[in-house]
Design a protein around this motif. Sequence first.
Motif, short mmCIF file in Angstrom:
data_model
loop_
_atom_site.label_atom_id
_atom_site.label_comp_id
_atom_site.label_asym_id
_atom_site.label_seq_id
_atom_site.Cartn_x
_atom_site.Cartn_y
_atom_site.Cartn_z
N ALA A 1 1.02 -1.18 -0.03
CA ALA A 1 -0.06 0.11 0.02
C ALA A 1 0.82 1.25 0.14
O ALA A 1 1.96 1.18 0.70
N ILE A 2 0.41 2.36 -0.48
CA ILE A 2 1.09 3.67 -0.89
C ILE A 2 0.15 4.69 -0.39
O ILE A 2 -1.03 4.80 -1.01
N GLU A 3 0.67 5.54 0.42
CA GLU A 3 -0.05 6.85 0.92
C GLU A 3 0.57 8.23 0.04
O GLU A 3 1.76 8.33 0.16
N VAL A 4 -0.28 8.69 -0.70
CA VAL A 4 0.14 9.88 -1.48
C VAL A 4 -0.75 11.35 -0.72
O VAL A 4 -1.73 10.97 -0.96
N VAL B 1 2.65 2.30 3.50
CA VAL B 1 2.04 2.15 4.86
C VAL B 1 1.64 0.61 4.79
O VAL B 1 1.72 -0.09 3.97
N GLU B 2 0.90 0.62 5.90
CA GLU B 2 0.33 -0.75 6.19
C GLU B 2 -0.70 -1.05 5.09
O GLU B 2 -1.46 -0.33 4.68
N THR B 3 -0.83 -2.48 5.03
CA THR B 3 -1.95 -2.80 4.36
C THR B 3 -3.30 -2.49 4.82
O THR B 3 -3.71 -2.45 5.89
N LEU B 4 -4.38 -1.91 3.82
CA LEU B 4 -5.43 -1.34 4.31
C LEU B 4 -6.35 -2.58 4.74
O LEU B 4 -6.21 -3.58 4.30
N GLY B 5 -7.23 -2.12 5.63
CA GLY B 5 -8.17 -3.36 6.13
C GLY B 5 -9.18 -3.63 4.96
O GLY B 5 -9.48 -2.71 4.08
N ARG B 6 -9.74 -4.82 5.08
CA ARG B 6 -10.65 -5.32 3.99
C ARG B 6 -11.93 -4.46 3.74
O ARG B 6 -12.66 -4.05 4.42
N GLY C 1 -3.68 3.82 -1.10
CA GLY C 1 -4.09 2.95 -2.12
C GLY C 1 -3.49 1.58 -1.97
O GLY C 1 -2.18 1.63 -1.84
N GLU C 2 -4.30 0.38 -2.64
CA GLU C 2 -3.39 -0.53 -2.82
C GLU C 2 -4.01 -1.36 -3.98
O GLU C 2 -5.21 -1.46 -4.09
#
Length: 234
Positions: free
Chosen positions: A38-41, A77-82, A183-184
């Motif tokens: 996951a990447i945060e922009v 960033v950490e993987t997003l929640g489902r 996003g991921e």
Amino acid sequence: MPQIFVPKRFNGPPDTANGGYVAGLIASEMRKAGMGGAIEVSLRAPPPVEAAMDLVIADGACECRHGETVVGAARRVETLGRAPAAPSLDVAAQGRDNFPPAADHAFPHCFVCGPARSEDGLCIFTGRPHGYDGVTDVWTPEADYADAEGLVREEVLWAALDCPGAFAIGFQERPMVLGRIRGEVLRRPEAGAPLIVAAWHLYDDGRKHGAASALFTADGELLAQTEQLWIELK
């Protein structure tokens, strides 16, 4: 130093690049540099169109610059929640029936959601169908959005997940711009197949608003998802 360039076709607000599209370009370059997940922009300034932007990538982070201006900053960033389950294809197809009229659209020429872009835009018109707690639409990506392998390019997927979040919040009543997107992409789909786009309102904090969005196959497989921060215009 890698660069990104956004043709004027891929605008959001007038003369400004679509935020999701820019974030997807940055995420794609970070992935090429070995930074997966996951990447945060965070967008710090309006990203320009028809201009090269430099990317400085190091230590799991990236800074996007146009001249002396820092346009955005990104990090892993950490993987997003489902994401919640997808609506059915039939329900999703009803969403655009409740999309706001063109007269109420603050940016009618937006590449993603602009009703004035029927010839060369994504035409993702997410509205709220009866009995569904979110906004949704069916989107079939065209072949010119795919790479040589026939898979939809990452920046197009990020763009498709951008604007639906604003409409989940209520863009037509309170125009806003994207401030941050996390996003991921789990799997890039082939062009030409119908996909379900959905988004949900998360919170309000003054002029700041949160939303989430997701992209699914027609049978409900999660392909990509985002969490977003939107800033309401004064």
